[in-house]
Design a protein around this motif. Structure first.
Motif, PDB file in Angstrom:
ATOM      1  N   ALA A  79       0.992  -1.206  -0.072  1.00 44.68           N
ATOM      2  CA  ALA A  79       0.066  -0.134  -0.128  1.00 44.68           C
ATOM      3  C   ALA A  79       0.880   1.282  -0.004  1.00 44.68           C
ATOM      4  CB  ALA A  79      -0.912   0.122   1.255  1.00 44.68           C
ATOM      5  N   ALA A  80       1.942   1.135   0.847  1.00 45.95           N
ATOM      6  CA  ALA A  80       2.889   2.148   0.886  1.00 45.95           C
ATOM      7  C   ALA A  80       3.583   2.589  -0.677  1.00 45.95           C
ATOM      8  CB  ALA A  80       3.988   2.202   1.885  1.00 45.95           C
ATOM      9  N   LEU A  81       4.041   1.669  -1.242  1.00 45.33           N
ATOM     10  CA  LEU A  81       4.512   1.653  -2.570  1.00 45.33           C
ATOM     11  C   LEU A  81       3.409   2.345  -3.476  1.00 45.33           C
ATOM     12  CD1 LEU A  81       7.247   1.061  -3.648  1.00 45.33           C
ATOM     13  CD2 LEU A  81       6.601  -1.339  -4.405  1.00 45.33           C
ATOM     14  N   ILE A  82       2.480   1.544  -3.518  1.00 44.78           N
ATOM     15  CA  ILE A  82       1.210   2.149  -4.313  1.00 44.78           C
ATOM     16  C   ILE A  82       1.074   3.678  -4.204  1.00 44.78           C
ATOM     17  CG2 ILE A  82      -1.035   1.922  -5.385  1.00 44.78           C
ATOM     18  CD1 ILE A  82      -0.767  -1.140  -4.878  1.00 44.78           C
ATOM     19  N   ALA A  83       0.735   3.983  -3.065  1.00 50.68           N
ATOM     20  CA  ALA A  83       0.345   5.276  -2.632  1.00 50.68           C
ATOM     21  C   ALA A  83       1.383   6.349  -2.988  1.00 50.68           C
ATOM     22  CB  ALA A  83      -0.106   5.356  -1.060  1.00 50.68           C
ATOM     23  N   ALA A  84       2.675   6.029  -2.714  1.00 50.18           N
ATOM     24  CA  ALA A  84       3.954   7.122  -2.966  1.00 50.18           C
ATOM     25  C   ALA A  84       3.925   7.233  -4.363  1.00 50.18           C
ATOM     26  CB  ALA A  84       5.061   6.551  -2.190  1.00 50.18           C
ATOM     27  N   ALA A  85       3.917   6.050  -5.133  1.00 49.09           N
ATOM     28  CA  ALA A  85       4.248   6.271  -6.526  1.00 49.09           C
ATOM     29  C   ALA A  85       2.799   7.235  -7.236  1.00 49.09           C
ATOM     30  CB  ALA A  85       4.157   4.686  -7.126  1.00 49.09           C
ATOM     31  N   VAL A  86       1.850   6.739  -6.607  1.00 44.75           N
ATOM     32  CA  VAL A  86       0.679   7.518  -7.410  1.00 44.75           C
ATOM     33  C   VAL A  86       0.775   9.076  -7.171  1.00 44.75           C
ATOM     34  CG1 VAL A  86      -1.978   7.802  -7.276  1.00 44.75           C
ATOM     35  CG2 VAL A  86      -0.756   5.734  -7.588  1.00 44.75           C
ATOM     36  N   TRP A  87       1.129   9.141  -5.955  1.00 38.82           N
ATOM     37  CA  TRP A  87       0.951  10.657  -5.274  1.00 38.82           C
ATOM     38  C   TRP A  87       2.362  11.608  -6.142  1.00 38.82           C
ATOM     39  CZ3 TRP A  87      -0.717  14.957  -3.992  1.00 38.82           C
ATOM     40  CH2 TRP A  87      -0.003  15.927  -3.572  1.00 38.82           C
ATOM     41  N   ILE A  88       3.542  10.788  -6.381  1.00 36.29           N
ATOM     42  CA  ILE A  88       4.506  11.483  -7.059  1.00 36.29           C
ATOM     43  C   ILE A  88       4.208  11.874  -8.416  1.00 36.29           C
ATOM     44  CG2 ILE A  88       7.048  11.080  -7.776  1.00 36.29           C
ATOM     45  CD1 ILE A  88       7.401   9.663  -5.075  1.00 36.29           C
ATOM     46  N   ASN A  89       3.631  10.673  -9.062  1.00 37.32           N
ATOM     47  CA  ASN A  89       2.998  10.646 -10.366  1.00 37.32           C
ATOM     48  C   ASN A  89       2.099  12.084 -10.581  1.00 37.32           C
ATOM     49  OD1 ASN A  89       2.117  10.217 -13.122  1.00 37.32           O
ATOM     50  ND2 ASN A  89       1.641   8.229 -12.848  1.00 37.32           N
ATOM     51  N   LEU A  90       1.348  12.024  -9.697  1.00 38.35           N
ATOM     52  CA  LEU A  90       0.316  13.184  -9.647  1.00 38.35           C
ATOM     53  C   LEU A  90       0.977  14.728  -9.480  1.00 38.35           C
ATOM     54  CD1 LEU A  90      -2.656  14.318  -9.692  1.00 38.35           C
ATOM     55  CD2 LEU A  90      -2.758  13.947  -7.087  1.00 38.35           C
ATOM     56  N   ALA A  91       1.807  14.754  -8.668  1.00 36.82           N
ATOM     57  CA  ALA A  91       2.760  15.945  -8.458  1.00 36.82           C
ATOM     58  C   ALA A  91       3.351  16.252  -9.967  1.00 36.82           C
ATOM     59  CB  ALA A  91       3.561  15.879  -7.251  1.00 36.82           C
ATOM     60  N   THR A  92       3.910  15.141 -10.651  1.00 37.06           N
ATOM     61  CA  THR A  92       4.723  15.366 -11.633  1.00 37.06           C
ATOM     62  C   THR A  92       3.717  16.200 -12.709  1.00 37.06           C
ATOM     63  OG1 THR A  92       6.173  13.736 -11.264  1.00 37.06           O
ATOM     64  CG2 THR A  92       5.980  14.492 -13.651  1.00 37.06           C
ATOM     65  N   LEU A  93       2.360  15.405 -12.993  1.00 34.13           N
ATOM     66  CA  LEU A  93       1.352  16.039 -13.820  1.00 34.13           C
ATOM     67  C   LEU A  93       1.474  17.679 -13.568  1.00 34.13           C
ATOM     68  CD1 LEU A  93      -0.799  12.911 -14.028  1.00 34.13           C
ATOM     69  CD2 LEU A  93       0.821  13.852 -15.775  1.00 34.13           C
ATOM     70  N   LEU A  94       1.165  17.566 -12.127  1.00 31.09           N
ATOM     71  CA  LEU A  94       0.692  19.265 -11.581  1.00 31.09           C
ATOM     72  C   LEU A  94       1.776  20.130 -11.904  1.00 31.09           C
ATOM     73  CD1 LEU A  94      -1.243  18.477  -8.624  1.00 31.09           C
ATOM     74  CD2 LEU A  94      -2.058  19.243 -10.756  1.00 31.09           C
ATOM     75  N   GLY A  95       3.166  19.672 -12.168  1.00 27.14           N
ATOM     76  CA  GLY A  95       4.165  20.564 -12.394  1.00 27.14           C
ATOM     77  C   GLY A  95       4.865  20.785 -10.973  1.00 27.14           C
ATOM     78  N   ALA A  96       4.820  20.079  -9.917  1.00 26.97           N
ATOM     79  CA  ALA A  96       5.357  20.389  -8.772  1.00 26.97           C
ATOM     80  C   ALA A  96       6.342  19.354  -8.332  1.00 26.97           C
ATOM     81  CB  ALA A  96       4.206  20.110  -7.782  1.00 26.97           C
ATOM     82  N   PRO A  97       7.706  19.921  -8.034  1.00 22.28           N
ATOM     83  CA  PRO A  97       8.821  18.971  -7.540  1.00 22.28           C
ATOM     84  C   PRO A  97       8.443  18.736  -6.217  1.00 22.28           C
ATOM     85  CG  PRO A  97       9.560  20.917  -7.618  1.00 22.28           C
ATOM     86  CD  PRO A  97       8.156  21.126  -8.690  1.00 22.28           C
TER      87      PRO A  97
END
Length: 489
Positions: free
Chosen positions: A140-158
């Motif tokens: 669950a931690a791996l999936i959630a962290a990956a999804v959040w980083i992906n979303l942040a990348t799409l929003l243009g936020a490092p």
């Protein structure tokens, strides 16, 4: 003749159709290659572990770990290469190539050998003693962290991948064993680093830029000053990165004591200063005594610093991509939850290749944001950013403060930009006083607004993403854990 004209029209239609198909399919190339890598990672794990019922969770975790590594490459590596690209010291193509090579080398040669399965003590090992529950927690931690980083990348936020993983582990830990299982003091220290690490990096980078302006840029004989001070600055940079790599990036090869790392850094710094002196003298020969000439002297040190930052990033952050995967592999093989696990070579390989591939496929967006869209950078300013970030990480490590390389690098960019605003306004007011102007006359409000050198919209977006990273990844991980446990019965 009519037949040939008809044939030409048909060929034109076919050509137009091919161009249209290429235009439509081009955006799908990167996701397609990423999907192929995820499938290959799952196949590699199946070949290593074997095909069995218990191995299915490892295969699934390998696919998610590959997805996580791709997102780290897309988001986090921009902090290393953004200043070099934004200052035009490197083209985007060369930046991607250099970062991919050094990220992979850092992960493979100096990647952490041992990783805490509970992510730096966020969840007490005894709180989740059931191996099956612990596997779902890590997944669950791996999936959630990956999804959040992906979303942040799409929003243009490092954002910080470390904070994403820590927040996800905490959220899944609360869902698995309650609030008492989480080390809230550790989380509080991480939350404090949201402010301390970027602020400290910004101040250090601004002080370095102030030194360069005072000692090199605003003196009468700029080239003579550059011949004196640029080798010193190169020596400081070499010593800083040697200390940084010795402390943070070589744990797998040699456990270095902080004092030994300082001695190594001092030796490398003196060597770098001695080597740089004749090189700078030769490069400065024939240059004009103007600021534009000085930028060329900082280009090579900046490229070297970007490469070394990528090496150190690959060495330290590969565990964020594959640490939970390594924990799952250990549990499946041993059947028990342990405090720390070894990262197998094939798991490190998935993380290293995934980070590099994610950088190449999806990294340019955030590289441009960090390098060009927050504030304008030239090689001198970008040098200050790289050196300020490295010095901050070393200082924080000695003080025992948890810091993020993302926060320090972006904070250094902010510091350089805001210092330029302050310095420009100060010089304008001084010029106005010398001309006998009234204080308000030298800097009217409309002109002041037009001379903002840091884009406030990016500041708000980035800081907001930093603040919500831990709670967002935690809530998402808790939801994913409950869903996985429900599906597993």
């Amino acid at each position: 003749m009519t037949r040939w004209k008809a044939l030409d029209k048909d060929l034109d239609r076919i050509g137009a159709l091919e161009e249209g198909a290429l235009f439509v399919s081009r955006p799908l190339v990167a996701p397609g290659l990423a999907l192929v890598f995820i499938v290959l990672a799952a196949l590699v794990s199946a070949l290593v572990i074997g095909f069995s019922h218990s191995a299915l969770i490892v295969i699934a975790a390998a696919a998610v770990g590959a997805y996580m590594a791709l997102n780290i490459g897309a988001n986090d590596v921009a902090n290393n290469m953004g200043p070099a690209v934004g200052s035009n010291a490197l083209s985007m193509g060369w930046a991607l190539a250099i970062a991919a090579v050094f990220e992979t080398l850092g992960a493979v040669l100096a990647g952490g050998e041992v990783v805490a399965t509970i992510s730096a003590g966020i969840v007490a090992p005894g709180a989740v003693a059931d191996p099956q529950v612990f596997i779902w927690l890590m997944m669950a931690a791996l999936i959630a962290a990956a999804v959040w980083i992906n979303l942040a990348t799409l929003l243009g936020a490092p954002v910080s991948t470390t904070h994403s993983v820590v927040g996800a582990v905490a959220g899944a830990g609360v869902a698995a064993a309650g609030f008492a299982a989480v080390n809230w003091a550790q989380l509080g220290a991480i939350a404090a680093s949201w402010i301390t690490s970027p602020a400290l990096a910004g101040m250090v980078a601004a002080l370095i830029l102030a030194f360069i302006k005072a000692r090199i840029m605003y003196v009468e004989d700029k080239l003579a000053a550059a011949r004196l001070w640029v080798p010193v600055l190169i020596g400081v940079m070499a010593g800083t990165f040697a200390t940084y790599l010795a402390m943070m990036g070589l744990s797998r090869i040699w456990a270095v004591h902080p004092l030994a790392a300082l001695v190594i850094g001092l030796g490398v710094g003196l060597t770098g200063w001695a080597v740089a002196q004749p090189l700078v003298q030769r490069q400065a020969a024939g240059m004009e005594n103007r600021r534009r000439s000085l930028r060329r002297l900082f280009a090579a040190p900046l490229i070297l610093s970007a490469a070394l930052l990528s090496f150190a990033h690959g060495a330290n952050d590969v565990a964020n991509a594959v640490g939970p995967l390594a924990a799952i592999v250990q549990i499946v093989r041993s059947g028990d939850v342990v405090a720390a696990v070894l990262i197998p070579a094939w798991v490190t390989g998935i993380g290293a290749i995934g980070i590099s591939l994610g950088l190449i496929l999806f990294g340019p967006k955030l590289i441009r944001l960090v390098g060009t869209e927050i504030t304008r950078l030239n090689p001198m300013r970008a040098y200050c950013v790289a050196l300020g970030a490295a010095l901050t990480v070393i200082l924080a490590s000695w003080m025992g403060l948890p810091v993020s390389t993302t926060h320090t690098a972006v904070g250094a960019v902010f510091g350089v930009g805001f210092y330029r605003e302050w310095h420009t306004a100060r010089r304008r007011r001084a010029l106005g006083r010398s001309l006998g102007q009234a204080p308000g006359e030298a800097d009217p409000p409309e002109e002041h607004r037009r001379r903002k050198l840091v884009r406030r919209s990016h500041v708000v977006t980035v800081v907001a993403a930093w603040v919500v990273t831990v709670p967002a990844s935690g809530v998402l991980a808790a939801a994913v854990f409950l869903a996985l446990r429900g599906l597993a019965g």
